[in-house]
Design an enzyme around this catalytic site. Structure first.
Site, PDB file in Angstrom:
ATOM      1  N   GLU A 101     -45.974  40.656 -70.872  1.00 57.26           N
ATOM      2  CA  GLU A 101     -47.441  40.173 -70.595  1.00 57.26           C
ATOM      3  C   GLU A 101     -48.529  40.448 -71.798  1.00 57.26           C
ATOM      4  OE1 GLU A 101     -48.475  36.903 -68.998  1.00 57.26           O
ATOM      5  OE2 GLU A 101     -46.837  37.160 -67.985  1.00 57.26           O
ATOM      6  N   HIS A 102     -50.204  39.995 -71.776  1.00 57.63           N
ATOM      7  CA  HIS A 102     -50.462  40.533 -72.876  1.00 57.63           C
ATOM      8  C   HIS A 102     -50.195  41.286 -74.267  1.00 57.63           C
ATOM      9  CE1 HIS A 102     -54.273  40.007 -70.157  1.00 57.63           C
ATOM     10  NE2 HIS A 102     -52.902  39.447 -69.281  1.00 57.63           N
ATOM     11  N   THR A 103     -49.059  40.821 -74.456  1.00 65.72           N
ATOM     12  CA  THR A 103     -48.665  41.346 -75.678  1.00 65.72           C
ATOM     13  C   THR A 103     -48.622  40.939 -76.288  1.00 65.72           C
ATOM     14  OG1 THR A 103     -46.448  39.981 -74.370  1.00 65.72           O
ATOM     15  CG2 THR A 103     -46.576  42.747 -75.207  1.00 65.72           C
TER      16      THR A 103
ATOM     17  N   SER B 159     -56.586  11.120 -67.279  1.00 65.00           N
ATOM     18  CA  SER B 159     -56.092  12.270 -66.007  1.00 65.00           C
ATOM     19  C   SER B 159     -55.558  11.985 -64.924  1.00 65.00           C
ATOM     20  CB  SER B 159     -55.683  13.822 -66.141  1.00 65.00           C
ATOM     21  OG  SER B 159     -55.194  14.333 -65.132  1.00 65.00           O
TER      22      SER B 159
ATOM     23  N   ALA C 223     -53.083  28.197 -61.714  1.00 67.43           N
ATOM     24  CA  ALA C 223     -52.592  29.172 -61.537  1.00 67.43           C
ATOM     25  C   ALA C 223     -51.601  29.891 -62.020  1.00 67.43           C
ATOM     26  CB  ALA C 223     -50.982  28.141 -60.678  1.00 67.43           C
TER      27      ALA C 223
ATOM     28  N   LEU D 184     -49.594  29.251 -64.394  1.00 70.77           N
ATOM     29  CA  LEU D 184     -48.302  28.691 -64.967  1.00 70.77           C
ATOM     30  C   LEU D 184     -48.850  27.845 -66.305  1.00 70.77           C
ATOM     31  CD1 LEU D 184     -47.097  28.075 -61.381  1.00 70.77           C
ATOM     32  CD2 LEU D 184     -46.664  29.843 -62.789  1.00 70.77           C
TER      33      LEU D 184
ATOM     34  N   GLU E 127     -56.685  25.462 -78.571  1.00 74.04           N
ATOM     35  CA  GLU E 127     -57.684  26.116 -77.409  1.00 74.04           C
ATOM     36  C   GLU E 127     -58.681  27.346 -77.721  1.00 74.04           C
ATOM     37  OE1 GLU E 127     -55.154  26.036 -73.888  1.00 74.04           O
ATOM     38  OE2 GLU E 127     -55.950  27.892 -73.219  1.00 74.04           O
TER      39      GLU E 127
ATOM     40  N   ASP F  15     -47.609  31.210 -74.121  1.00 77.82           N
ATOM     41  CA  ASP F  15     -48.088  29.346 -73.914  1.00 77.82           C
ATOM     42  C   ASP F  15     -47.628  28.317 -74.272  1.00 77.82           C
ATOM     43  OD1 ASP F  15     -48.285  31.481 -71.255  1.00 77.82           O
ATOM     44  OD2 ASP F  15     -50.510  30.766 -71.778  1.00 77.82           O
TER      45      ASP F  15
ATOM     46  N   TYR G  71     -60.332  38.811 -69.785  1.00 78.01           N
ATOM     47  CA  TYR G  71     -59.718  38.850 -71.151  1.00 78.01           C
ATOM     48  C   TYR G  71     -60.367  38.691 -72.325  1.00 78.01           C
ATOM     49  CZ  TYR G  71     -55.737  36.303 -73.276  1.00 78.01           C
ATOM     50  OH  TYR G  71     -54.648  35.650 -74.124  1.00 78.01           O
TER      51      TYR G  71
END
Ligand code: ADP
Ligand code: MG
Length: 377
Positions: A28-30, A62, A118, A120, A155, A167, A219
């Site tokens: 994570e965060h790598t 959506s 979430a 995810l 993004e 992601d 972040y």
């Protein structure tokens, strides 16, 4: 999907595509430090029915969105112009155009069961679903990994979120029954078998349903801190610091940067250990690595929160072999590696602990490693 598409757009879709959410097992965060990650795709996915449009309009709807059709001109897409959810898929189309692909318009109807916000990765699932649609509708020659990089670019630059590439790579490149071992520097990837079932284990996802607002700014600050530390150490990225040089590096850095470096370096080591264990079929031994990863995120990187810490603590106390938050942090979800016969008691313990602490009930579900983005029909 087809009926809803017809109701919204008054036409028949050409096909239906899907792109999954993900949980990251470790790493994570790598990713924005050019390091290693190990995600699996979730069975939960963004589905999208779509057709091409000859008039250059991009129309987006959506089932979980704002109940309006967002109608954009592909030729006029520009960073910052779309401030709603539609920016995620529109950003991909912008990135495709920027990359020089000869594309036109499209109608896209999205329907997703990936919990949003979430941790995810519902946003990357939206992006990768849009990329898969465009690849097929306009017969574009890019690979799954290239589509992930374009989605990330959208993004980063169109929506304005400084995310890494994990992601999008997970949503685009994961395969069923495997975790994706990814070097985020050169995108070298290896599918690592991930079949807990045979070992009498399962993976629980505990969505804490909390998202703390400080997340976005924090972040960016963490990312800037990592870049600053790499610069002070004379490295291209923190990935380049060998574990043996860690304590010396921490000693020479300003006090606020040392722990960030320690997390990234030890986390990359944990990814390597996890891959080795999975490849040897030693799934249970993954547990302590997950829990150590959580401690590092909590104590060194400081991105956990009361709810994720409580979920990890309660799960491990009730018999989980290991647990950690997954995703960027400040809320979101926790994964727990659990012997099948302890799953019920772990879920109960976590739910009970949340209730006792006055937190809203978490959403707990079992997951398996599912397939990446694909055409369904
Ligand atoms: P995560 O990617 O971890 O779920 P993000 O904050 O990156 O969290 O992305 C969540 C955002 O993605 C939502 O605020 C919304 O704008 C968008 N989103 C996700 N799923 C959908 C959906 N099904 N329909 C519309 N927008 C969605
Ligand atoms: Mg996201």
């Amino acid at each position: 999907m087809r009926e809803q598409f017809e109701r919204i757009f008054g036409a028949t879709p050409t096909g239906v595509w899907a792109a999954p959410g993900r949980v990251n097992l470790i790493g994570e965060h790598t990713d924005y430090n050019d390091g290693f990650v190990l995600p699996i795709a979730l069975p939960q996915a963004v589905k999208v029915a779509a057709r091409a449009r000859p008039d250059g309009r991009l129309r987006l709807y959506s089932a979980q969105g704002d109940d309006v059709v967002t109608d954009l001109s592909v030729a006029a897409l520009a960073p910052g112009a779309v401030t709603t959810w539609a920016g995620y898929p529109a950003g991909v189309v912008w990135a495709l155009r920027e990359a020089g692909y000869p594309i036109g318009g499209a109608d896209l109807y999205f329907d997703s069961d990936v919990p949003s916000g979430a941790g995810l990765s519902s946003s990357a699932a939206l992006e990768c679903a849009a990329a898969a649609v465009y690849r097929d509708l306009y017969e574009l020659p890019f690979t799954a990994a290239e589509s992930a990089v374009l989605a990330q670019r959208g993004e980063n630059l169109f929506v304005g979120v400084p995310c890494g590439v994990m992601d999008q790579m997970a949503s685009a490149c994961c395969t069923e029954g495997a975790a994706l071992f990814l070097d985020t520097r050169d995108l070298a990837q290896r599918q690592v078998p991930f079949s807990l079932d045979e070992q009498g284990l399962l993976l629980l996802v505990i969505d804490t349903r909390v998202k703390h607002d400080l997340g976005d700014g924090a972040y960016a600050a963490l990312r800037a801190g990592c870049e600053r530390a790499a610069e002070l150490l004379g490295l291209a990225a923190l990935r380049d610091l060998p574990a043996a040089a860690l304590s010396g590096a921490v000693a020479q850095l300003p006090a606020e940067l040392g722990p960030l470096v320690r997390h990234v370096v030890t986390e990359n080591v944990r990814v390597g250990q996890a891959v080795e264990l999975l490849e040897q079929g030693e799934y249970a031994a993954l547990g302590p690595i997950l829990t150590a990863g959580h401690a590092s995120l909590r104590d060194d990187f400081k991105v956990s929160c009361a709810e994720t810490d409580l979920a990890v603590e309660a799960a491990v106390a009730a018999g989980a072999l290991g647990a950690r938050m997954t995703g960027g942090g400040f809320g979101g979800s926790v994964i727990a590696l659990v012997p099948k016969d302890a799953a019920g008691q772990v879920e109960q313990a976590v739910t009970g602990a949340f209730q006792a602490a006055g937190h809203a009930a978490p959403n707990v579900f079992t997951t398996t490693a599912a397939a990446g983005a694909r055409r369904l029909a």
